[in-house]
Design an enzyme around this catalytic site. Structure first.
Site, PDB file in Angstrom:
ATOM      1  N   LYS A 200       0.802  -1.216   0.118  1.00  0.00           N
ATOM      2  CA  LYS A 200      -0.071   0.002   0.082  1.00  0.00           C
ATOM      3  C   LYS A 200       1.001   1.125   0.056  1.00  0.00           C
ATOM      4  O   LYS A 200       1.837   1.343   0.846  1.00  0.00           O
ATOM      5  CB  LYS A 200      -0.842   0.123   1.393  1.00  0.00           C
ATOM      6  CG  LYS A 200      -1.770   1.228   1.084  1.00  0.00           C
ATOM      7  CD  LYS A 200      -2.844   1.119   2.486  1.00  0.00           C
ATOM      8  CE  LYS A 200      -3.394   2.266   2.638  1.00  0.00           C
ATOM      9  NZ  LYS A 200      -4.621   2.212   3.648  1.00  0.00           N
ATOM     10  N   ARG A 210     -10.828   9.781   2.312  1.00  0.00           N
ATOM     11  CA  ARG A 210     -10.668  10.670   3.418  1.00  0.00           C
ATOM     12  C   ARG A 210     -11.792  11.445   3.854  1.00  0.00           C
ATOM     13  O   ARG A 210     -12.090  11.843   4.975  1.00  0.00           O
ATOM     14  CB  ARG A 210      -9.217  11.071   3.840  1.00  0.00           C
ATOM     15  CG  ARG A 210      -8.149  10.089   3.725  1.00  0.00           C
ATOM     16  CD  ARG A 210      -6.722  10.806   3.598  1.00  0.00           C
ATOM     17  NE  ARG A 210      -5.724   9.773   3.591  1.00  0.00           N
ATOM     18  CZ  ARG A 210      -4.512   9.967   3.381  1.00  0.00           C
ATOM     19  NH1 ARG A 210      -4.102  11.356   3.318  1.00  0.00           N
ATOM     20  NH2 ARG A 210      -3.802   8.953   3.128  1.00  0.00           N
ATOM     21  N   LYS A 222       1.369  10.042   6.000  1.00  0.00           N
ATOM     22  CA  LYS A 222       1.466   8.720   6.075  1.00  0.00           C
ATOM     23  C   LYS A 222       2.779   8.058   5.641  1.00  0.00           C
ATOM     24  O   LYS A 222       3.072   6.501   5.421  1.00  0.00           O
ATOM     25  CB  LYS A 222       0.360   7.655   5.877  1.00  0.00           C
ATOM     26  CG  LYS A 222      -0.992   8.299   6.132  1.00  0.00           C
ATOM     27  CD  LYS A 222      -2.393   7.472   5.947  1.00  0.00           C
ATOM     28  CE  LYS A 222      -3.446   8.035   6.754  1.00  0.00           C
ATOM     29  NZ  LYS A 222      -4.759   7.220   6.920  1.00  0.00           N
ATOM     30  N   GLU A 238       7.341  -6.958   0.978  1.00  0.00           N
ATOM     31  CA  GLU A 238       6.090  -6.781   1.725  1.00  0.00           C
ATOM     32  C   GLU A 238       5.267  -8.124   1.674  1.00  0.00           C
ATOM     33  O   GLU A 238       4.579  -8.505   2.403  1.00  0.00           O
ATOM     34  CB  GLU A 238       5.469  -5.334   1.454  1.00  0.00           C
ATOM     35  CG  GLU A 238       5.828  -4.166   2.179  1.00  0.00           C
ATOM     36  CD  GLU A 238       5.890  -4.061   3.522  1.00  0.00           C
ATOM     37  OE1 GLU A 238       5.366  -4.902   4.187  1.00  0.00           O
ATOM     38  OE2 GLU A 238       6.249  -3.051   4.211  1.00  0.00           O
ATOM     39  N   LYS A 253      -2.090  -1.654  -3.787  1.00  0.00           N
ATOM     40  CA  LYS A 253      -3.002  -0.369  -3.611  1.00  0.00           C
ATOM     41  C   LYS A 253      -2.152   0.940  -3.779  1.00  0.00           C
ATOM     42  O   LYS A 253      -1.241   0.776  -3.257  1.00  0.00           O
ATOM     43  CB  LYS A 253      -3.795  -0.495  -2.293  1.00  0.00           C
ATOM     44  CG  LYS A 253      -4.981   0.674  -1.964  1.00  0.00           C
ATOM     45  CD  LYS A 253      -5.355   0.727  -0.648  1.00  0.00           C
ATOM     46  CE  LYS A 253      -5.956   1.983  -0.262  1.00  0.00           C
ATOM     47  NZ  LYS A 253      -6.355   1.970   0.816  1.00  0.00           N
ATOM     48  N   SER A 279     -10.307   5.516  -4.473  1.00  0.00           N
ATOM     49  CA  SER A 279     -11.403   6.735  -4.409  1.00  0.00           C
ATOM     50  C   SER A 279     -10.910   7.695  -5.715  1.00  0.00           C
ATOM     51  O   SER A 279     -12.084   8.026  -6.349  1.00  0.00           O
ATOM     52  CB  SER A 279     -11.565   7.131  -3.118  1.00  0.00           C
ATOM     53  OG  SER A 279     -10.406   7.846  -2.493  1.00  0.00           O
ATOM     54  N   TYR A 318     -15.250   0.970  -6.363  1.00  0.00           N
ATOM     55  CA  TYR A 318     -16.258   1.733  -6.278  1.00  0.00           C
ATOM     56  C   TYR A 318     -17.306   1.394  -7.413  1.00  0.00           C
ATOM     57  O   TYR A 318     -18.737   1.976  -7.291  1.00  0.00           O
ATOM     58  CB  TYR A 318     -16.024   3.119  -6.053  1.00  0.00           C
ATOM     59  CG  TYR A 318     -15.161   3.207  -4.751  1.00  0.00           C
ATOM     60  CD1 TYR A 318     -15.964   3.144  -3.499  1.00  0.00           C
ATOM     61  CD2 TYR A 318     -13.793   3.334  -4.869  1.00  0.00           C
ATOM     62  CE1 TYR A 318     -14.939   3.203  -2.227  1.00  0.00           C
ATOM     63  CE2 TYR A 318     -13.118   3.480  -3.674  1.00  0.00           C
ATOM     64  CZ  TYR A 318     -13.586   3.395  -2.446  1.00  0.00           C
ATOM     65  OH  TYR A 318     -12.869   3.422  -1.292  1.00  0.00           O
TER      66      TYR A 318
HETATM   67  C1  PBG Z   1      -7.152   3.614   5.756  1.00  0.00           C
HETATM   68  C2  PBG Z   1      -7.418   3.320   4.214  1.00  0.00           C
HETATM   69  C3  PBG Z   1      -7.513   4.257   3.042  1.00  0.00           C
HETATM   70  C4  PBG Z   1      -8.062   3.745   2.112  1.00  0.00           C
HETATM   71  C5  PBG Z   1      -8.536   2.506   2.604  1.00  0.00           C
HETATM   72  N1  PBG Z   1      -8.128   2.265   4.066  1.00  0.00           N
HETATM   73  C6  PBG Z   1      -6.843   5.714   3.304  1.00  0.00           C
HETATM   74  C7  PBG Z   1      -5.772   5.902   3.745  1.00  0.00           C
HETATM   75  O1  PBG Z   1      -4.790   4.972   3.890  1.00  0.00           O
HETATM   76  O2  PBG Z   1      -5.362   6.951   4.027  1.00  0.00           O
HETATM   77  C8  PBG Z   1      -8.219   4.300   0.814  1.00  0.00           C
HETATM   78  C9  PBG Z   1      -9.312   3.805  -0.124  1.00  0.00           C
HETATM   79  C10 PBG Z   1      -9.627   4.804  -1.186  1.00  0.00           C
HETATM   80  O3  PBG Z   1      -8.804   5.720  -1.496  1.00  0.00           O
HETATM   81  O4  PBG Z   1     -10.387   4.247  -1.999  1.00  0.00           O
HETATM   82  N2  PBG Z   1      -6.767   2.799   6.522  1.00  0.00           N
END
Ligand code: PBG
Length: 330
Positions: A200, A210, A222, A238, A253, A279, A318
């Site tokens: 990720k 968010r 992050k 990982e 991701k 998203s 989505y």
């Molecule tokens: C956080 C989490 C995130 C998403 C899924 N779980 C956002 C982040 O890491 O800040 C993002 C998914 C998306 O953008 O559709 N644990």
């Protein structure tokens, strides 16, 4: 007409749709798709998310209805994310293990109404954390790894107890898969699977998510836990660690900007591979479509096919419900 002496003509295989369909290597099925779903408090609530046209936060009753519809369309799984009110957030994400919390109640409701439907839950502190980070933030503002692990483990156990089929740690702390596996097994949940967000990245494509959960970090970013976008070898490391720790499925991701990572993971992973079409990727297609700049339906289906071609076994997207509708259901 054979003006030139061309014995090899790849266009022969593209001449009719019947032939194209025979020679097509990859395709997308509704059953490859997982619908991410935002859950909010209340009854009969459908709260649109401005940066994700077509997607709303749903109260539990409507989420149950949505899962029935998805199931009828051949989409067999949803990934649930709770929108927790600020008053319930704290530094330790304590609400995450509440057996009567929003997410736990939603899991129960969905599993009792649509028992065969696969409920996947997110394991990370951010929806519940007053700091908006996936891990525990100490006095120095550091996101500390090992103090976070027991919090994630009890969150996963609470979700399993409520009926989750698969828990999905999205936090990127080191060692969390083994700690979660151990906690699940100790509590008798040996059948609950782990979908690890293995690779990720610290991505700018999570913005609309968010917004949906009001979960943006209160300070900092992050980058000390999510991966650097420049790396691919690290993704394989990982993935290897997560598989060794007991992951049943590994995920890459975001999706579109990381198709090379997805391909590399698909080639080496010994367990099934998921991709998260996040998203921001969803928002881009929606925005271009609203301006009339792309054919939305074709662009969505082509995008999903791209993930399959790159090696994904399953896609969190989505677009799941609409794509399944276009595919004509089961
Ligand atoms: C956080 C989490 C995130 C998403 C899924 N779980 C956002 C982040 O890491 O800040 C993002 C998914 C998306 O953008 O559709 N644990």
């Amino acid at each position: 007409m054979n003006i030139y002496d061309l014995p090899l003509r790849p266009r022969r295989n593209r001449r009719t749709e019947a032939i194209r369909s025979l020679v097509r290597e990859h395709g997308v099925l509704a059953s490859d798709l997982i619908q991410p779903m935002f859950i909010c408090e209340g009854k009969n609530q459908r709260e649109p998310i401005a940066s994700m046209p077509g997607i709303s936060r749903l109260s539990m009753d409507l989420a149950v209805e949505e899962c029935k519809i998805l199931s009828d369309l051949g989409v067999n799984a949803a990934a649930l994310f709770p929108a927790i009110s600020d008053s319930k957030k704290d530094k330790l994400a304590k609400e995450s293990k509440n057996p009567n919390g929003l997410l736990q109640n939603a899991i129960q409701a969905i599993k009792s109404a649509v028992p065969g439907f696969c409920v996947i839950t997110d394991v990370a502190m951010d929806p519940y954390s007053s700091d908006g980070h996936d891990g525990f933030v100490n006095e120095d503002g550091e996101i500390v790894n090992d103090e976070t692990l027991p919090i994630l483990a009890s969150m996963a156990v609470a979700q399993a107890r409520a009926g989750a089929d698969i828990v999905a740690p999205s936090d990127m702390m080191d060692g969390r898969v083994s700690v979660i596996r151990e906690a699940l097994d100790e509590n008798g949940f040996t059948n609950v699977g782990i979908l690890a967000y293995a690779a990720k990245y610290a991505s700018s494509f999570y913005g609309p998510f968010r917004d949906a959960l009001s979960s943006a970090p209160k300070s900092g970013d992050k980058k000390t836990y999510q991966m650097d976008p420049g790396n691919v070898r690290e993704a394989l490391h990982e993935v290897e660690l997560d598989i060794n720790e007991g992951a049943d499925i590994v995920m890459v991701k975001p999706g579109l900007p990381y198709l090379d990572v997805l391909r590399a993971v698909a080639e080496t992973s010994s367990v099934p591979v998921a991709v998260y079409n996040v998203s921001g990727e969803y928002a881009m297609l929606r925005a271009a479509s609203e301006r009339g700049w792309i054919d939305y339906k074709k662009a969505v289906l082509e995008t999903l096919l791209g993930f399959k071609r790159a090696g994904a076994d399953m896609i969190l997207t989505y677009h799941a419900r609409e794509a399944a509708e276009w595919m004509g259901g089961k």
